[in-house]
Design an enzyme around this catalytic site. Structure first.
Site, short mmCIF file in Angstrom:
data_model
loop_
_atom_site.label_atom_id
_atom_site.label_comp_id
_atom_site.label_asym_id
_atom_site.label_seq_id
_atom_site.Cartn_x
_atom_site.Cartn_y
_atom_site.Cartn_z
N TYR A 128 0.85 -1.19 0.00
CA TYR A 128 0.00 0.00 0.00
C TYR A 128 0.89 1.24 0.00
O TYR A 128 1.75 1.39 0.87
CB TYR A 128 -0.91 0.01 1.23
CG TYR A 128 -1.91 1.15 1.17
CD1 TYR A 128 -3.12 0.98 0.50
CD2 TYR A 128 -1.63 2.39 1.73
CE1 TYR A 128 -4.03 2.03 0.40
CE2 TYR A 128 -2.54 3.44 1.63
CZ TYR A 128 -3.74 3.25 0.96
OH TYR A 128 -4.62 4.29 0.86
N GLN A 255 8.94 17.31 10.23
CA GLN A 255 8.08 16.21 10.64
C GLN A 255 6.65 16.67 10.90
O GLN A 255 5.68 15.94 10.66
CB GLN A 255 8.65 15.51 11.87
CG GLN A 255 9.94 14.76 11.60
CD GLN A 255 9.80 13.74 10.48
OE1 GLN A 255 8.96 12.86 10.53
NE2 GLN A 255 10.62 13.87 9.44
N HIS A 258 3.78 16.62 7.99
CA HIS A 258 2.98 15.47 7.55
C HIS A 258 1.50 15.79 7.68
O HIS A 258 0.69 15.35 6.87
CB HIS A 258 3.34 14.23 8.37
CG HIS A 258 4.64 13.62 7.96
ND1 HIS A 258 4.78 12.93 6.78
CD2 HIS A 258 5.85 13.59 8.56
CE1 HIS A 258 6.04 12.51 6.66
NE2 HIS A 258 6.71 12.90 7.73
N GLU A 324 9.79 7.06 16.59
CA GLU A 324 10.01 6.59 15.23
C GLU A 324 11.35 7.10 14.70
O GLU A 324 12.16 6.35 14.17
CB GLU A 324 8.85 7.08 14.35
CG GLU A 324 8.97 6.70 12.90
CD GLU A 324 7.91 7.36 12.04
OE1 GLU A 324 7.66 6.86 10.94
OE2 GLU A 324 7.34 8.39 12.47
N HIS A 325 11.57 8.40 14.82
CA HIS A 325 12.83 9.04 14.41
C HIS A 325 13.45 9.70 15.63
O HIS A 325 12.77 10.43 16.37
CB HIS A 325 12.59 10.12 13.36
CG HIS A 325 11.82 9.67 12.16
ND1 HIS A 325 12.34 8.87 11.18
CD2 HIS A 325 10.54 9.92 11.79
CE1 HIS A 325 11.43 8.65 10.26
NE2 HIS A 325 10.32 9.27 10.61
N ASP A 360 14.15 9.66 5.67
CA ASP A 360 12.86 9.59 4.98
C ASP A 360 13.02 9.28 3.50
O ASP A 360 12.15 8.63 2.91
CB ASP A 360 12.12 10.92 5.12
CG ASP A 360 11.51 11.12 6.51
OD1 ASP A 360 11.30 10.11 7.20
OD2 ASP A 360 11.25 12.27 6.87
N HIS A 419 4.01 -39.10 22.30
CA HIS A 419 5.25 -38.49 21.83
C HIS A 419 6.45 -39.42 22.12
O HIS A 419 7.32 -39.63 21.28
CB HIS A 419 5.48 -37.14 22.52
CG HIS A 419 4.65 -36.02 21.94
ND1 HIS A 419 3.29 -36.05 21.92
CD2 HIS A 419 5.03 -34.83 21.38
CE1 HIS A 419 2.84 -34.93 21.37
NE2 HIS A 419 3.87 -34.17 21.04
#
Length: 429
Positions: A128, A255, A258, A324-325, A360, A419
């Site tokens: 996606y 950032q 976004h 994340e960063h 990025d 077993h």
């Protein structure tokens, strides 16, 4: 713009309240579930109805596919500079991820049996790509190709006339993609999971998306595999008095643009003077950026500065947030000392010259990274995520004799007599 003092009373409560990610609403979950069920039962017509209802896209089923010739033509129309930039990024993606390609191996265990592992690419994956994110094409399709996946189906939203950006189409051509669809949102995830008359289901879906796409991935997990459930973007910048306020402000604004309004942006420093200068630069620069309205929402609701006692406090906060960063906007030696303390960040940018935007776009590691604290237990997208592993076990008579007593003991301890008999029977025959 808020500032918290690390040593102040109530800091922990205020900090954790800010970090807490909102759960998807009941209405969002129900809406996603309804669309997925419609697509599971209705196939292609349900996909078209979903696109018409939610995206105002009116296309016939035969027009939902993107022909390889369209991708090739878009590549030829791109400027030489854009083509060169894509090739540069893809080259670094391959260089970085070649190091992570797993290799088959065989050895001996303590019984003398042959054991090992072998790896195979997934047969068919779905990817996606959010609208217009050229770099995401390279960082997902590039990895799938490197892993040797034979079938890669790409899904991306179009505008109401069915147009997909030239740069994105060109990137698909560069990655050798031959199957792609003008389908976005929950409809894309449903088509990948359940299949339709014209779209075969995939084994696993990859790629970031908005809250609806992430919730759809969550709901189809089990029917197919999913890579991550990445939410809104996050960045934490740890800086000291050596940092340039204008540079720090630029990285934080990058950032924030976004623009979903749910992003989380942290500035952490022992220097209150630096924090205040960065705030001043943000105010000055924000009004000049094209996406200033989206940035304003993030700066108002999702931006937090924290004055710590020292850099050790800052490292502790980074490990708790698992951003994340993470930018260590510090002198190189200090940044490397800090790096030894930090264990949870998705991607770490080291030193004054390492802008998050490089990660990025062009540095090589994938920008699909865990968010919302998931970095405490998950990692960013890597080439082995496009592969499956099989364990190999080969005993002969001598190694089985070495293992028999231990196997019999486990059989008794767990009450699984069958077993134990399955091992003993080999000696009886």
């Amino acid at each position: 713009m808020r500032i918290l003092e690390f040593a102040s009373p109530g800091f922990t409560r205020s900090f954790r309240a800010f970090c807490r990610n909102a759960e998807p609403s009941v209405s969002l979950r129900q809406s996603v579930a309804k669309i997925l069920e419609d697509i599971r039962l209705g196939g292609d017509p349900a996909v078209r109805i979903c696109l018409e209802t939610h995206d105002r896209v009116h296309l016939k089923t035969r027009d939902l596919g993107i022909d390889a010739s369209e991708m090739r033509a878009a590549w030829s129309r791109l400027s030489s500079g854009d083509r060169r930039a894509m090739k540069d990024a893809l080259r670094n993606i391959r260089i970085f991820n070649r190091e992570g390609l797993p290799a088959d191996w065989v050895g001996r265990n303590a019984h003398g049996a042959r054991v090992g592992e072998r790896f195979h690419p997934l047969d068919r994956v779905g990817i996606y790509i959010p609208r217009g994110l050229v770099s995401t094409v390279l960082m997902t399709c590039g990895l799938a190709r490197l892993a040797g996946v034979p079938e890669i189906a790409v899904f991306t939203p179009s505008d109401p006339e069915g147009n997909v950006g030239e740069g994105l189409l060109g990137a698909l051509h560069l990655c050798g993609i031959t199957e792609a669809y003008r389908i976005g949102g929950v409809a894309a995830i449903g088509a990948m999971a359940f299949g339709t008359r014209t779209i075969r289901p995939v084994a696993k879906v990859f790629g970031p998306g908005n809250a609806y796409v992430v919730e759809a991935k969550r709901q189809v997990f089990g029917t197919i595999g999913v890579d991550l459930l990445p939410g809104p973007s996050e960045v934490m910048v740890i800086a000291d008095a050596s940092s340039a306020p204008s540079v720090i402000a630029a990285d934080l604004l990058a950032q924030a643009e976004h623009g979903s309004g749910q992003e989380r942006v942290f500035l952490v420093s022992p220097s209150m003077a630096l924090i205040r200068r960065v705030h001043d630069r943000i105010r000055e620069r924000m009004v000049c950026l094209p996406r200033k309205d989206a940035i304003f929402k993030v700066v108002t609701n999702g931006f937090l500065s924290i004055r710590t006692r020292d850099l050790a406090d800052a490292a502790g906060l980074a490990n708790e947030v698992a951003p994340e960063h993470l930018e260590l906007a510090l002198p190189s030696n200090e940044a490397k000392r800090m790096l030894k303390r930090i264990t949870t960040a998705g991607a770490v940018m080291i030193g004054h010259w390492s802008a998050t935007a490089l990660g990025d776009f062009v540095a090589g590691p994938s920008h699909e990274l865990p968010t919302g604290g998931a970095g405490r237990y998950a990692s960013g997208l890597q080439v082995r995520d496009f592969m499956r592993r099989s364990s190999l076990i080969e005993y002969d008579e001598a190694s089985l004799k070495e293992a028999a007593a231990s196997a019999a003991a486990f059989s008794r301890m767990e009450g699984l007599d069958g077993h134990g008999r399955s091992v003993e029977s080999r000696f009886e025959s």
